[in-house]
Design an enzyme around this catalytic site. Structure first.
Site, short mmCIF file in Angstrom:
data_model
loop_
_atom_site.label_atom_id
_atom_site.label_comp_id
_atom_site.label_asym_id
_atom_site.label_seq_id
_atom_site.Cartn_x
_atom_site.Cartn_y
_atom_site.Cartn_z
CG ASP A 197 -0.59 0.70 6.32
OD1 ASP A 197 -0.54 1.58 7.18
OD2 ASP A 197 0.13 0.70 5.30
CG HIS B 160 3.04 2.99 4.67
ND1 HIS B 160 2.17 2.49 5.62
CD2 HIS B 160 4.03 3.60 5.36
CE1 HIS B 160 2.62 2.76 6.82
NE2 HIS B 160 3.76 3.45 6.70
#
Ligand SMILES: NC(=O)c1ccc[n+]([C@@H]2O[C@H](COP(=O)([O-])OP(=O)(O)OC[C@H]3O[C@@H](n4cnc5c(N)ncnc54)[C@H](O)[C@@H]3O)[C@@H](O)[C@H]2O)c1
Ligand SMILES: O=C(O)C[C@H](O)C(=O)O
Length: 359
Positions: free
Chosen positions: A196, A223
């Site tokens: 990310d 996530h």
């Protein structure tokens, strides 16, 4: 004459042993030859012992290659339930310091894990278009549970980097498994959310016209979808975004995984960028273990920063794993609203993992 013949015989035996390892024997790279007394020099270099579980997969293979190139690694164990002989033979020919050994199937899990300093887990099924990460829970929860039971038994002090999805649930599962075994150390269990950050750095750099290597975007929360919360107000170097840029960037970062899943059209999810991110994160963990100062990355860890038992934030990595957890820092209104949404979904995913492991 006799010497030459026996030397040729030995070589033939050596080559055939390498190609056809006896059942249940661990496959070895250069070190197998060393044990049979055919090499003079000791292979490998001083460094850490690292195992990859799921090493023959889409992430596992490039991750294994990149870890073989990492000078901090002296021993690299590749474990999977399929195909590790080929991957191990292939990677072991790279002329870098780490000694590579392969392990195949559950009966070799213990050998794969014994003595490891760091265990990286990309084992499990990936998404197909139309699926959420949570749709992987039913298969991956059991895989992660079994592997973590192995870790408790064979290398309870290792740092664990957990990649298998849904990370928001698999990390709580791992924690429960370790608690049950009496080996839980929250500092040593880290869910890998580095991809990310890698994506955020790339997309923000594109918008700002900068080199992505100069950009650092903290990404907090978890996530999956809205739980992925980029803190664009805390980007380094300091910069500002329009409302449109903020909305575009937040949405692109939150949906980066889906972008890849759709582009791969049924052939899996992010593997190459994930292997890159996993190595970046593993390298940070190893530098921490070595005692380097100021190693700070984002990870999904046990935390008291919010009311949830786990959250991704910036953490400082050191000799014991997570040495310090940083607060979220000042959030703007957009980020505060994003955090509330993230916490709502994250709480359910964490609870799902805990209940599964306690069953
Ligand atoms: N955290 C992240 O940012 C992130 C990013 C990308 C993918 N992922 C996740 O990583 C996982 C792996 O993705 P992939 O693309 O490499 O999948 P893949 O199917 O290509 O590879 C998975 C590997 O795991 C192995 N495996 C299955 N069961 C196992 C077991 N019990 N023990 C050991 N190995 C086992 C398989 O044999 C296979 O080689 C997926 O769950 C995916 O969603 C996470
Ligand atoms: O999106 C996925 O399913 C894989 C991974 O979590 C990713 O972010 O790429």
């Amino acid at each position: 004459m006799e010497f030459i013949a026996s030397s040729i015989n030995q070589r033939i035996v050596r080559i055939s042993a390498h190609l056809n390892p006896p059942p249940n024997s661990q496959m070895e790279g250069s070190c197998g030859l060393l044990r049979r007394g055919n090499c003079r020099a000791k292979g490998g270099s001083p460094g850490f012992k690292v195992a990859i579980l799921g090493a023959a997969g889409g992430i596992g293979q490039p991750l294994a290659m990149l870890m073989k190139m990492n000078p901090l690694v002296s021993v690299l164990h590749l474990y999977d339930v399929v195909n590790t002989p080929g991957v191990t033979a292939d990677i072991s020919h790279m002329d870098t310091g780490a000694v590579v050994r392969g392990f195949l199937g559950k009966e070799q899990l213990e050998d794969a894990l014994t003595g490891m300093d760091l265990v990286i887990i990309p084992a499990g099924v990936p998404r197909k278009p139309g699926m959420s990460r949570d749709d992987l829970f039913n298969i991956n929860a059991g895989i992660v549970k079994t592997l973590c039971e192995g870790i408790s038994k064979s290398c309870p002090n290792a740092i664990v980097n957990l990649i298998s999805n849904p990370v928001n649930s698999t990390v709580p599962i791992a924690a429960e498994v370790f608690k049950k075994a009496g080996t839980y150390d929250p500092k040593r269990l880290l869910g890998v959310t580095m991809l990310d950050v890698v994506r955020a750095n790339t997309f923000v750099a594109e918008v700002l016209g900068l080199d992505p290597r100069e950009v650092n975007v903290p990404v907090v929360g978890g996530h999956a979808g809205v739980t992925i919360l980029p803190l664009l107000s805390q980007v380094k170097p300091p910069c500002s975004f329009t409302v449109e840029e903020t909305e575009y960037l937040t949405s692109r970062i939150q949906n980066g995984g889906t972008e890849v899943v759709e582009a791969k059209a049924g052939a899996g999810s992010a593997t190459l960028s994930m292997a890159y991110a996993a190595v970046k994160f593993a390298d940070a963990c190893l530098r921490g273990l070595r005692g380097d100062a100021g190693v700070v990355e984002c990870a999904f860890v046990s935390s008291q920063v919010t009311e949830l038992p786990f959250v991704a934030t910036k953490v400082r990595l050191g000799r014991n794993g997570v040495e310090e957890i940083y607060p979220l820092g000042p959030l703007n209104e957009f980020e505060r609203a994003g955090l509330e949404k993230a916490k709502k979904e994250l709480g359910g995913s964490i609870e799902k993992g805990i209940s599964f492991a306690r069953k």
